[in-house]
Design an enzyme around this catalytic site. Structure first.
Site, PDB file in Angstrom:
ATOM      1  N   GLU A   1     -50.697 -66.525  45.973  1.00 13.97           N
ATOM      2  CA  GLU A   1     -50.044 -66.729  47.262  1.00 13.97           C
ATOM      3  C   GLU A   1     -49.431 -68.118  47.351  1.00 13.97           C
ATOM      4  OE1 GLU A   1     -53.217 -66.364  46.565  1.00 13.97           O
ATOM      5  OE2 GLU A   1     -54.513 -67.630  47.800  1.00 13.97           O
TER       6      GLU A   1
ATOM      7  N   ASP B   1     -21.383 -41.143  -2.170  1.00 18.58           N
ATOM      8  CA  ASP B   1     -20.632 -40.076  -2.841  1.00 18.58           C
ATOM      9  C   ASP B   1     -21.476 -39.561  -3.992  1.00 18.58           C
ATOM     10  OD1 ASP B   1     -17.180 -39.544  -3.109  1.00 18.58           O
ATOM     11  OD2 ASP B   1     -18.637 -38.579  -4.470  1.00 18.58           O
TER      12      ASP B   1
HETATM   13 MG    MG Z   1     -18.528 -35.042  -3.163  1.00 18.45          MG
END
Ligand code: MG
Length: 458
Positions: A373, A9
């Site tokens: 083999e 934020d």
């Molecule tokens: Mg914001």
């Protein structure tokens, strides 16, 4: 396990608030105040879940989410978009960018914790699968993470559990444009169908007449055959506490009525993607585990598997005083086959040789190609004489009929030499048996080939 939640934020106070709430619930919290900072943290693998603010200067939340979801190393990290306004347009844009969920400010604590817990459970599981897939990628599997990230989440098989005809009709009309939808009105029938069908998601109404959708949700989550199918709950606004309870018992997501068309499509799509993501990882783990123990040319076990398993079989037989024998088989003059007919023909001969050996052995016998083999067969509970008979049967079967190659246009005469050894009382390890069988094979070759030599009994 406690999840590490990345809070993103641009406003410091918002970060602090969320950090305090989550820390109080014992989540580890990492924080970032911009998109680029958040991306860097995720790329370093330091976040299990991202709580992402939409409105940020510079790179906004949608863009951050889009970048996370399109980068293979971060595509699996669940992203919850945090929007300031309860705008359907924001939700849609967020889900379109690949967000797994969204929350609206001001944040409701119960919804926040329920979502974070539900997503952290999911993350734990995908981490485990990713770890194994990455380990197996080193064994030569194509990048399973890029493939998983490219998954569209469309054309899923969806079971809709709803008993109101008008609602069924409406939801079916919306979903059918992108998915195959099946409808079930009875919760118990739904459980049976979910267990039998290969569904990518189940949408469960919490408003069924006389039936408990939450109970169905819990049953779906507890049965082995249905526990990996994503469950989406549908409820009225006043069903909130039941929806939260549903998330706690393992539902993956929910929808509130009245159901928004775009939200329904976006959420179903996210669940389908998540389910297929998990499946792809599991498949790649499965096939790489097979690759790790199988010989690709013949489909027999490989040397690595043989070495481990033979050692364990030796210990078992010694502990229980049971007999154990080993055959070492080697195609005679195989180099001539390669030189005269080419390596593709040589491969065909080896495949046919492997098939004939397999046809002469039992399910409990261990048959492995040791490279070149040479094939080794370990025969549990088999003594010296019986082992000789098996070896002789293989030798005969190889000699009797020439090997057809190049679509049967050529026949090659092939013979095999075999060395046989059994476990003796004085043997310390499987290597002792292997050594005697190798010596016996050497004698068979030296004695003129196309024969079986059994190591002496004493
Ligand atoms: Mg914001």
């Amino acid at each position: 396990m406690t999840a590490r939640v990345l809070v993103v934020d641009d406003i410091a106070a918002n970060v602090k608030l969320l950090e305090a709430k989550l820390s109080a619930e014992y989540f580890d919290v990492v924080t970032a105040q911009s998109g680029p900072e958040a991306l860097a943290i995720c790329e370093r693998g330091e976040a299990d879940i991202v709580l992402l603010d939409v409105m940020m200067p510079g790179m906004n939340g949608f863009e951050v989410c889009r970048r996370l979801k399109s980068t293979p190393s971060t595509a699996h990290i669940p992203v919850v978009m945090v929007t300031a306004l309860d705008q359907p347009r924001d939700r849609l844009q967020g889900l379109d960018a690949g967000a797994d969920d969204f929350l609206t400010k001001p944040l409701d604590d119960a919804a926040l914790f329920a979502r974070v817990r539900s997503l952290s459970r999911l993350k734990t599981m995908t981490d485990e699968l990713r770890g194994r897939a990455i380990a197996s990628a080193r064994l030569g599997i194509a990048d399973p993470l890029a493939a998983a990230a490219a998954e569209t989440g469309l054309n899923g098989r969806i079971l809709l559990v709803e008993d109101r005809p008008t609602v069924v009709e409406r939801l079916q009309a919306v979903l059918s444009a992108f998915h195959q939808v099946e409808v079930e009105r009875d919760a118990q029938q739904a459980l049976l169908r979910a267990g039998e069908g290969d569904f990518d998601g189940v949408i469960v109404s919490l408003n069924l007449q006389g039936q408990d959708g939450l109970r169905l949700c819990s049953q779906l989550r507890s049965l082995q055959s249905t526990r990996d199918i994503p469950v989406l709950l549908m409820g009225e606004v006043d069903d909130r506490s039941r929806i939260l309870r549903g998330l706690e018992i393992g539902a993956h997501d929910f929808l509130m009525r009245p159901i928004d068309r775009n939200e329904l499509l976006a959420r179903v799509r996210t669940q389908v993607r998540r389910k297929r993501f998990t499946e792809r990882l599991r498949d790649s783990v499965q096939s790489s585990m097979e690759m790790a123990v199988m010989d690709q040319l013949t489909g027999l076990h490989n040397r690595r598997f043989m070495d481990n398993r033979f050692a364990a079989m030796f210990d078992e037989s010694a502990l229980r005083a049971r007999s154990l024998s080993i055959l070492v088989l080697d195609v005679d003059h195989f180099k001539t086959v390669n030189d005269s007919w080419g390596h593709d023909a040589g491969d065909e001969v080896l495949r046919e040789f492997a098939d004939r050996v397999r046809a002469c052995t039992r399910g409990i016998d261990l048959v492995a190609r040791m490279g070149g083999e040479e094939i080794v067969v370990v025969l549990p509970d088999t003594g010296r004489d019986a082992a000789y008979q098996v070896a002789e049967r293989i030798r005969e079967r190889v000699e009797r009929e020439p090997f057809a190659i190049r679509n049967r246009s050529r026949d090659i005469k092939v013979t095999v030499s075999v060395g046989v050894a059994h476990r003796r009382a004085g043997d310390v390890s499987s290597a002792d048996m292997m050594k005697r069988a190798d010596d016996a094979l050497y004698q068979a070759k030296a004695g003129g080939r196309n024969r079986v030599i059994v190591a002496s009994a004493a």
